[in-house]
Scaffold this motif. Structure first.
Motif, PDB file in Angstrom:
ATOM      1  N   PHE B  15      82.787 -55.201 -61.955  1.00  0.00           N
ATOM      2  CA  PHE B  15      83.778 -56.176 -61.489  1.00  0.00           C
ATOM      3  C   PHE B  15      83.703 -56.252 -59.962  1.00  0.00           C
ATOM      4  CE2 PHE B  15      85.017 -54.523 -65.547  1.00  0.00           C
ATOM      5  CZ  PHE B  15      85.405 -55.662 -66.247  1.00  0.00           C
ATOM      6  N   PRO B  16      83.644 -57.459 -59.415  1.00  0.00           N
ATOM      7  CA  PRO B  16      83.426 -57.592 -57.957  1.00  0.00           C
ATOM      8  C   PRO B  16      84.698 -57.356 -57.149  1.00  0.00           C
ATOM      9  CG  PRO B  16      83.520 -59.756 -58.980  1.00  0.00           C
ATOM     10  CD  PRO B  16      83.679 -58.769 -60.100  1.00  0.00           C
ATOM     11  N   THR B  17      85.315 -56.177 -57.331  1.00  0.00           N
ATOM     12  CA  THR B  17      86.595 -55.878 -56.682  1.00  0.00           C
ATOM     13  C   THR B  17      86.486 -55.776 -55.165  1.00  0.00           C
ATOM     14  OG1 THR B  17      86.129 -53.583 -57.286  1.00  0.00           O
ATOM     15  CG2 THR B  17      87.739 -54.744 -58.612  1.00  0.00           C
ATOM     16  N   SER B  18      85.267 -55.487 -54.659  1.00  0.00           N
ATOM     17  CA  SER B  18      85.118 -55.337 -53.207  1.00  0.00           C
ATOM     18  C   SER B  18      85.406 -56.639 -52.472  1.00  0.00           C
ATOM     19  CB  SER B  18      83.715 -54.841 -52.856  1.00  0.00           C
ATOM     20  OG  SER B  18      82.741 -55.798 -53.227  1.00  0.00           O
ATOM     21  N   LEU B  19      85.288 -57.752 -53.154  1.00  0.00           N
ATOM     22  CA  LEU B  19      85.517 -59.044 -52.498  1.00  0.00           C
ATOM     23  C   LEU B  19      86.929 -59.136 -51.924  1.00  0.00           C
ATOM     24  CD1 LEU B  19      83.780 -61.491 -55.022  1.00  0.00           C
ATOM     25  CD2 LEU B  19      82.851 -60.503 -52.919  1.00  0.00           C
ATOM     26  N   GLU B  20      87.885 -58.458 -52.571  1.00  0.00           N
ATOM     27  CA  GLU B  20      89.270 -58.528 -52.077  1.00  0.00           C
ATOM     28  C   GLU B  20      89.828 -57.179 -51.652  1.00  0.00           C
ATOM     29  OE1 GLU B  20      91.171 -60.553 -55.258  1.00  0.00           O
ATOM     30  OE2 GLU B  20      90.640 -62.522 -54.469  1.00  0.00           O
ATOM     31  N   GLN B  21      88.906 -56.194 -51.435  1.00  0.00           N
ATOM     32  CA  GLN B  21      89.286 -54.865 -50.928  1.00  0.00           C
ATOM     33  C   GLN B  21      90.201 -54.098 -51.868  1.00  0.00           C
ATOM     34  OE1 GLN B  21      89.090 -53.751 -46.972  1.00  0.00           O
ATOM     35  NE2 GLN B  21      87.098 -54.460 -47.633  1.00  0.00           N
ATOM     36  N   HIS B  22      90.288 -54.527 -53.151  1.00  0.00           N
ATOM     37  CA  HIS B  22      91.008 -53.699 -54.111  1.00  0.00           C
ATOM     38  C   HIS B  22      90.258 -52.377 -54.225  1.00  0.00           C
ATOM     39  CE1 HIS B  22      93.186 -57.240 -55.043  1.00  0.00           C
ATOM     40  NE2 HIS B  22      92.260 -57.809 -55.787  1.00  0.00           N
ATOM     41  N   GLY B  23      91.007 -51.292 -54.249  1.00  0.00           N
ATOM     42  CA  GLY B  23      90.365 -49.997 -54.460  1.00  0.00           C
ATOM     43  C   GLY B  23      89.778 -49.385 -53.206  1.00  0.00           C
ATOM     44  N   SER B  24      89.963 -50.002 -52.048  1.00  0.00           N
ATOM     45  CA  SER B  24      89.340 -49.471 -50.837  1.00  0.00           C
ATOM     46  C   SER B  24      90.085 -48.241 -50.321  1.00  0.00           C
ATOM     47  CB  SER B  24      89.290 -50.552 -49.755  1.00  0.00           C
ATOM     48  OG  SER B  24      90.580 -51.067 -49.512  1.00  0.00           O
ATOM     49  N   ASP B  25      89.317 -47.227 -49.938  1.00  0.00           N
ATOM     50  CA  ASP B  25      89.913 -46.041 -49.340  1.00  0.00           C
ATOM     51  C   ASP B  25      88.998 -45.538 -48.235  1.00  0.00           C
ATOM     52  OD1 ASP B  25      87.991 -44.073 -50.355  1.00  0.00           O
ATOM     53  OD2 ASP B  25      88.892 -44.394 -52.312  1.00  0.00           O
ATOM     54  N   ALA B  26      89.333 -44.358 -47.678  1.00  0.00           N
ATOM     55  CA  ALA B  26      88.626 -43.890 -46.480  1.00  0.00           C
ATOM     56  C   ALA B  26      87.159 -43.549 -46.747  1.00  0.00           C
ATOM     57  CB  ALA B  26      89.353 -42.666 -45.909  1.00  0.00           C
ATOM     58  N   MET B  27      86.788 -43.289 -47.977  1.00  0.00           N
ATOM     59  CA  MET B  27      85.395 -42.950 -48.276  1.00  0.00           C
ATOM     60  C   MET B  27      84.695 -44.017 -49.105  1.00  0.00           C
ATOM     61  SD  MET B  27      84.643 -40.135 -46.756  1.00  0.00           S
ATOM     62  CE  MET B  27      83.472 -38.991 -47.494  1.00  0.00           C
ATOM     63  N   HIS B  28      85.467 -44.822 -49.821  1.00  0.00           N
ATOM     64  CA  HIS B  28      84.895 -45.867 -50.666  1.00  0.00           C
ATOM     65  C   HIS B  28      85.434 -47.195 -50.138  1.00  0.00           C
ATOM     66  CE1 HIS B  28      85.558 -42.135 -52.972  1.00  0.00           C
ATOM     67  NE2 HIS B  28      84.303 -42.332 -53.331  1.00  0.00           N
ATOM     68  N   THR B  29      84.707 -47.733 -49.156  1.00  0.00           N
ATOM     69  CA  THR B  29      85.255 -48.885 -48.432  1.00  0.00           C
ATOM     70  C   THR B  29      85.061 -50.204 -49.177  1.00  0.00           C
ATOM     71  OG1 THR B  29      83.171 -48.912 -47.244  1.00  0.00           O
ATOM     72  CG2 THR B  29      85.023 -47.830 -46.163  1.00  0.00           C
ATOM     73  N   ASP B  30      84.106 -50.238 -50.098  1.00  0.00           N
ATOM     74  CA  ASP B  30      83.816 -51.509 -50.769  1.00  0.00           C
ATOM     75  C   ASP B  30      83.464 -51.314 -52.241  1.00  0.00           C
ATOM     76  OD1 ASP B  30      81.510 -50.141 -50.364  1.00  0.00           O
ATOM     77  OD2 ASP B  30      80.305 -51.874 -49.798  1.00  0.00           O
ATOM     78  N   PRO B  31      84.389 -50.700 -52.999  1.00  0.00           N
ATOM     79  CA  PRO B  31      84.057 -50.416 -54.392  1.00  0.00           C
ATOM     80  C   PRO B  31      84.022 -51.667 -55.266  1.00  0.00           C
ATOM     81  CG  PRO B  31      86.354 -49.894 -53.972  1.00  0.00           C
ATOM     82  CD  PRO B  31      85.750 -50.264 -52.646  1.00  0.00           C
ATOM     83  N   ASP B  32      82.989 -51.744 -56.108  1.00  0.00           N
ATOM     84  CA  ASP B  32      83.008 -52.704 -57.208  1.00  0.00           C
ATOM     85  C   ASP B  32      83.274 -51.892 -58.471  1.00  0.00           C
ATOM     86  OD1 ASP B  32      82.505 -55.083 -55.842  1.00  0.00           O
ATOM     87  OD2 ASP B  32      80.343 -54.743 -55.836  1.00  0.00           O
ATOM     88  N   TYR B  33      84.508 -51.906 -58.917  1.00  0.00           N
ATOM     89  CA  TYR B  33      84.879 -51.085 -60.072  1.00  0.00           C
ATOM     90  C   TYR B  33      84.010 -51.461 -61.272  1.00  0.00           C
ATOM     91  CZ  TYR B  33      88.994 -49.012 -57.845  1.00  0.00           C
ATOM     92  OH  TYR B  33      89.847 -48.287 -57.047  1.00  0.00           O
ATOM     93  N   SER B  34      83.440 -50.459 -61.901  1.00  0.00           N
ATOM     94  CA  SER B  34      82.428 -50.690 -62.935  1.00  0.00           C
ATOM     95  C   SER B  34      82.546 -49.659 -64.045  1.00  0.00           C
ATOM     96  CB  SER B  34      81.024 -50.571 -62.319  1.00  0.00           C
ATOM     97  OG  SER B  34      80.907 -51.393 -61.182  1.00  0.00           O
ATOM     98  N   VAL B  35      81.851 -49.919 -65.130  1.00  0.00           N
ATOM     99  CA  VAL B  35      81.768 -48.932 -66.203  1.00  0.00           C
ATOM    100  C   VAL B  35      80.382 -48.945 -66.835  1.00  0.00           C
ATOM    101  CG1 VAL B  35      84.210 -49.011 -66.869  1.00  0.00           C
ATOM    102  CG2 VAL B  35      82.605 -50.590 -67.952  1.00  0.00           C
ATOM    103  N   ALA B  36      80.001 -47.787 -67.338  1.00  0.00           N
ATOM    104  CA  ALA B  36      78.928 -47.728 -68.334  1.00  0.00           C
ATOM    105  C   ALA B  36      79.678 -47.767 -69.663  1.00  0.00           C
ATOM    106  CB  ALA B  36      78.118 -46.448 -68.189  1.00  0.00           C
TER     107      ALA B  36
END
Lengths: 415, 415
Positions: B15-36
């Motif tokens: 999921f392209p969550t990094s586009l709106e900075q959802h999930g951003s923190d001090a170590m994961h600045t641009d996460p695209d939340y995903s699953v296997a």
């Protein structure tokens, strides 16, 4: 001549060692010693070779991980990397998306080790030096430590080599007859330090340790290795039962993650004169720091592929020195002897300056697949002279052992 | 109707969550939340759905690892697996060749979590129960603990639900304005416990914590989360500077591997009334054991995908209970809320029997992709009623987010 890295290739190379029980222990009963093998190409024709060791199945996962980090390496120049090597290390290990898969542990860290090993090889080749000498010169030029320290130890190493011990005589799957034969041969070749695999069956272990001690006599050194087979209480009682054979250490008595468990085992075995050795599956410097802080080991077994290459291993060498715990590297497998000899030479020449209770593991197989195989003389590692990190493989070996399409494997699968 | 597993499929869903900075923190600045995402097919038509959470890049490595262990699952019947689940767990985690890639950590353990989550889902569906109820009934039937314990807590949960806290208001990449708006909305919806991401810049953290405390008032609960940004000394001094905002805990103050470091931080922050919470990157039960032994955490944050599924999480719930440390699960991402609610319901009903200092993380996004999304009522998780482990995704969502070929990604890449 900027050594810009233009491509990275990675291949899955496996050796069918399980067919003859080479490498068998209490937890890895049928290893096929393997590597994810990395080649870096540059715009000036120089290449860098690196690898990480695996035990067969799943090597394709490490290959996949190397491919995932390749984009962070290709396009960079060697100069750009080594002028901020710390930054480059962090770029690889702290990628905002990929670090979730570790961080700094398991498959992703093994993959990064393979890539960084190739970068270090490239650097040493660019400088025209074996890696250990590149490190020694770097440190001595920077007057990093006592300069007077360096010359004598370096000359000593070039003349005598670094002491080794052998694991080749007593894999768990070997018969008593084979063990005796190998032991006789090893003694003739000058070996004085021997490791026996234990942990599957106590009575069996007693018989094998007794046999081994009889073969090598009371003055040679014996170590035992359980490869994580026990829980904490079991480790203490099992090893106590083997104390009569006077092992110097017990290696990997329990889960490699159980720092406090290793501390308890260390404390219980100290009165018996048996130390705890571990590290081949200690996944990063933070774990080693705690093992040292908790007095949980008496011998640090660094691994050239489990940790993040030279970078992370140097940190562990310095910490071990600070805690005054000897480093006795893990080797064997494929290419581990070739790689780690460089690190332990550096440790002696620039860090510890001592050979007390120190020795490097040696296993006598698969060296024939390397272009600059280790040179063992009178049970000592002789310092490598060729430029690089000694892990370039013969292209013919790589091709025939590539999995699953190489000749060696198509032959086995068609049987 | 033996539920023989006939096939395992795994897909890379991002999921392209990094586009709106959802999930951003001090170590994961641009996460695209995903699953296997794993689907098990059986010979009776029943399916099992499982997943492990990732943060974008590298999900293909986990997919590769799932494929590598698939052969250990396909062909087995559910009956065969659950009648010796411990043996099956060991089969997956202690394969003589693949365990080298962990053991029980990193990519290979994430992959095993995805597979085992699917097996547990299949089992719960076969029994016609939500997973939490399967566990509760299993334990109560076996008179495993005080039976009188079960009825009241279960009724209480069905009526009131399990208390939750929200992380949705204050991701590091959010503006102050967005933070205020989300906070206002959350308070209106009944939320009383809030988590703020910190660790990138101290002055910025002070401003955001002050704002947050102003918004929620003195009686609601505030937690801070540094996502491993600091070393030990830095963590102590940084968090001390934020003590005036009265956080209940600081989460992941340093390397997730540094047990003794967390112990030092815990000791230093105790006089300030701030606890240490960690666990979302604690890679197995051996690590949790030591965190508890060393008094290195005051809140245990289990993760439904980092640990080896229900099997390993149950071990950690029991250890936490033994040490009397509250469990406050990590959730968010994709599907983590759906999964972990089952475990914390079991913890309350059968293990801890207490809600003191206990709450489960909640993040309000991506639930729309699940066939049985979590139900939150008045800031509480309402116990799921559908059979299974709640991690079946809508097939349309899976298809459109499959990486890189799904519509969502082809659209982004063609921009």
């Amino acid at each position: 001549m900027l050594h810009k890295i233009t491509s990275l290739t990675v291949r899955d190379v496996r050796f069918p060692t399980s067919l003859e029980q080479h490498g068998s222990d209490a937890m890895h009963t049928d290893p096929d010693y393997s590597v994810a093998y990395v080649v870096l190409d540059t715009d000036c024709g120089l290449k860098g070779f690196g690898l990480t060791f695996t035990v067969g199945k799943g090597t394709e996962i490490v290959v996949c991980a190397v491919e995932a980090v390749a984009g962070l390496v290709v396009g960079k120049s060697l100069q750009e990397i080594v002028s901020d090597f710390r930054g480059f290390y962090r770029l690889l290990t702290s990628d905002g998306q990929m670090r979730w898969l570790g961080p700094e542990k398991g498959v992703i860290h093994l993959a990064i080790a393979a890539v960084l090993n190739a970068v270090w090889d490239l650097w040493a080749r660019a400088e025209g030096k074996p890696l250990w000498k590149l490190l020694v010169d770097m440190v001595s030029h920077r007057e990093f430590r006592l300069d007077c320290f360096f010359l004598l130890p370096e000359e000593h190493m070039l003349k005598e080599g670094y002491p080794a011990y052998t694991t080749s005589c007593a894999w768990l799957g070997y018969s008593d007859q084979l063990l005796k034969q190998l032991c006789t041969d090893a003694l003739k070749s000058g070996w004085t330090k021997f490791k026996v695999k234990v942990g599957a069956d106590l009575e069996d272990d007693k018989r094998r340790c007794r046999l081994m001690r009889q073969m090598i006599g009371p003055d040679n050194t014996l170590m035992i290795d359980a490869n994580q087979r026990w829980d904490v209480a079991e480790a203490i009682s099992w090893v106590s039962s083997l104390a009569e054979f006077k092992p110097l250490w017990v290696e990997e008595p329990t889960s490699p993650d159980d720092i406090l468990g290793h501390a308890a085992i260390s404390k219980a075995l100290a009165p018996l004169g048996i130390g705890v050795a571990t590290g081949e599956q200690c996944h990063n410097r933070v774990m080693f720091k705690q093992f040292l802080q908790a007095s949980a080991l008496q011998f640090v077994q660094i691994d050239s592929c489990r940790l993040g290459s030279v970078n992370e291993n140097l940190a562990v060498l310095l910490m071990a020195h600070k805690f005054q715990v000897p480093v006795c590297p893990h080797a064997g497998g494929v290419g581990l002897c070739e790689l780690v000899q460089h690190l332990i030479l550096f440790d002696y020449i620039c860090v510890s300056g001592s050979l007390g209770n120190r020795m490097c593991e040696y296993v006598d197989h698969l060296h024939e697949h390397f272009t600059s195989p280790v040179v063992i003389h009178d049970a000592h590692y002789m310092p490598p002279k060729d430029p690089g990190y000694s892990c370039e493989m013969l292209e013919s070996s790589v091709q025939s052992h590539q999995y699953p399409e190489g000749d060696v494997w198509t032959l086995i699968m068609n049987k």
